[in-house]
Design an enzyme around this catalytic site. Structure first.
Site, PDB file in Angstrom:
ATOM      1  N   LYS A 182     -12.615 -37.646  10.661  1.00 47.98           N
ATOM      2  CA  LYS A 182     -11.641 -38.195   9.728  1.00 47.98           C
ATOM      3  C   LYS A 182     -10.379 -37.342   9.687  1.00 47.98           C
ATOM      4  O   LYS A 182     -10.423 -36.114   9.821  1.00 47.98           O
ATOM      5  CB  LYS A 182     -12.244 -38.279   8.324  1.00 47.98           C
ATOM      6  CG  LYS A 182     -13.477 -39.162   8.242  1.00 47.98           C
ATOM      7  CD  LYS A 182     -13.174 -40.595   8.645  1.00 47.98           C
ATOM      8  CE  LYS A 182     -14.381 -41.489   8.506  1.00 47.98           C
ATOM      9  NZ  LYS A 182     -14.081 -42.896   8.898  1.00 47.98           N
ATOM     10  N   HIS A 320     -17.245 -51.544  14.013  1.00 50.08           N
ATOM     11  CA  HIS A 320     -17.629 -50.658  12.925  1.00 50.08           C
ATOM     12  C   HIS A 320     -19.053 -50.989  12.485  1.00 50.08           C
ATOM     13  O   HIS A 320     -19.519 -52.106  12.639  1.00 50.08           O
ATOM     14  CB  HIS A 320     -16.670 -50.879  11.752  1.00 50.08           C
ATOM     15  CG  HIS A 320     -17.099 -50.276  10.464  1.00 50.08           C
ATOM     16  ND1 HIS A 320     -17.814 -50.980   9.516  1.00 50.08           N
ATOM     17  CD2 HIS A 320     -16.924 -49.036   9.947  1.00 50.08           C
ATOM     18  CE1 HIS A 320     -18.043 -50.210   8.484  1.00 50.08           C
ATOM     19  NE2 HIS A 320     -17.526 -49.023   8.704  1.00 50.08           N
TER      20      HIS A 320
END
Length: 388
Positions: A182, A320
């Site tokens: 991230k 995803h």
């Protein structure tokens, strides 16, 4: 043959971690069971699914609108033409009755949980894994093992470079060779230091992706792109709002390496607009729509069709999800790869113990359906749901 009962329960995620936008400690997931009147070994054949990870449960929508509509439908209206299986597209149409087009938010996730449970139910009726049913239904030659990447590198309450590097080493020990982390939850300079620290472990920049989770405006997205462009990372994911196609187009003109987006697009028209206006580059950029968030597999296949119409390859889809539902879909539709959440987002994230990672690839097991019952952390919730 009919569905005699529909059950739903909101299950909390076990994840006290953050990305650039949300804290997952508050997140929940809707677990859905479609109980049929077909009995095998003394138990009704039951389809199971959930609405993916990264949002919230849809208990209200499911209980007030979608489940009652499904229960009110004439049993024969939900069956395939030969009457042997349930028709996912007919089930989807029944639960979306009287809904206006557009507004693809939590409604899309709620519908997906039911639609995907139909695929699990059908596969169990046939006694085959879901990936095999999906491949047969859509005429696809499935791939035996699918490339996967370990998605991690979140922001933890007590974080540091050493913890981040240790996390990536654990993924390597599990057999992963591709990784994601991230960005956007710390100042730019700090994020650059985090990327450099992970690259010391991963070593190959082309094996590391970064994900901003929609945090940036156009100027910030381009600033991060310029700061990262010499790394040559695997991809730069979801830099801005998922519907800001102008941002993606401007970034694509400024950033020479691969971009990825689409996780938070929930309909084929949204994907059509991304292909038209998002500046996505054929043969380079990736798409990440999640059937568990976008009305299920029926709509997801329409999304693929929208991309293929514009000259993109289904190999450029890396959905995803990071769970068993996504793995079966990726294998069954012959897509480019899948996400994995090893040790994160229990009880839904990750794969069943029988899904061994080897050289960065994994194959689903041969259990009928999606194999959700094989997950040791999810099984107690399934057992409890079916007991009540």
């Amino acid at each position: 043959m009919r569905i005699v009962e529909v059950r739903e329960r909101a299950i909390p995620l076990q994840a006290n971690i953050k990305n650039a936008v949300v804290n997952f400690a508050e997140h929940t997931v809707s677990l859905v069971a479609l109980v049929s009147d077909v009995v095998r070994e003394g138990k009704p054949v039951t389809g199971l699914a959930f609405d993916s990870i990264g949002r919230f449960d849809q208990s209200g929508l499911l209980r007030s609108r979608f489940i009652p509509r499904l229960q009110a439908a004439a049993p024969g209206s939900l069956l395939s033409d030969d009457g042997r299986l349930f028709a996912p597209e007919k089930v989807l149409a029944s639960i979306l009755r009287n809904e206006k087009p557009g507004g693809h938010g939590d409604r899309a996730h709620a519908a997906a949980a039911i639609e995907l449970a139909v695929w699990d139910l059908n596969a169990k009726l046939l006694g085959i894994p879901a990936w095999q049913l999906i491949a047969q239904h859509f005429g696809v030659q499935p791939v035996a093992a699918m490339p996967v990447y370990a998605a991690g590198g979140y922001y933890y309450p007590e974080d540091g470079i050493d913890r981040l590097q240790d996390e990536m080493r654990r993924y390597q020990d599990l057999g992963y060779v591709r990784f994601k982390m991230k960005i956007g939850g710390a100042p730019l300079a700090q994020d650059m230091a985090r990327i450099e620290a992970v690259l010391k472990v991963v070593r190959e920049p082309a094996h590391l992706a970064v994900d901003a989770n929609g945090r940036f405006d156009t100027a910030s997205a381009i600033a991060y792109g310029r700061a990262m462009q010499d790394f040559g990372l695997r991809w730069y994911e979801e830099p801005g709002d998922p519907l800001d196609y102008a941002l993606m187009s401007e970034l694509a003109a400024a950033y020479p390496h691969r971009l990825a987006t689409g996780e938070n697009l929930f309909s084929a028209p949204d994907v059509e607009n991304l292909a038209r206006f998002g500046g996505m580059r054929r043969g380079l950029d990736y798409f990440q729509m999640d059937p568990g968030l976008g009305y299920g597999l029926s709509e997801f296949v329409r999304m693929i069709g929208a991309l293929e119409k514009h000259g993109y390859s289904r190999k450029e889809l890396h959905p995803h999800g990071g769970h068993m539902l996504a793995l079966h879909v990726v294998v069954g539709l012959g897509l480019g790869g899948s996400e994995a959440y090893p040790g994160v987002f229990a009880p839904f994230g990750g794969y069943a113990p029988g899904c061994r990672v080897a050289d960065g690839c994994v194959a689903p097991t041969q259990a009928p359906g999606f194999g959700l019952e094989e997950g040791p952390q999810l099984l107690p919730h399934i057992t409890d749901l079916l007991r009540t």
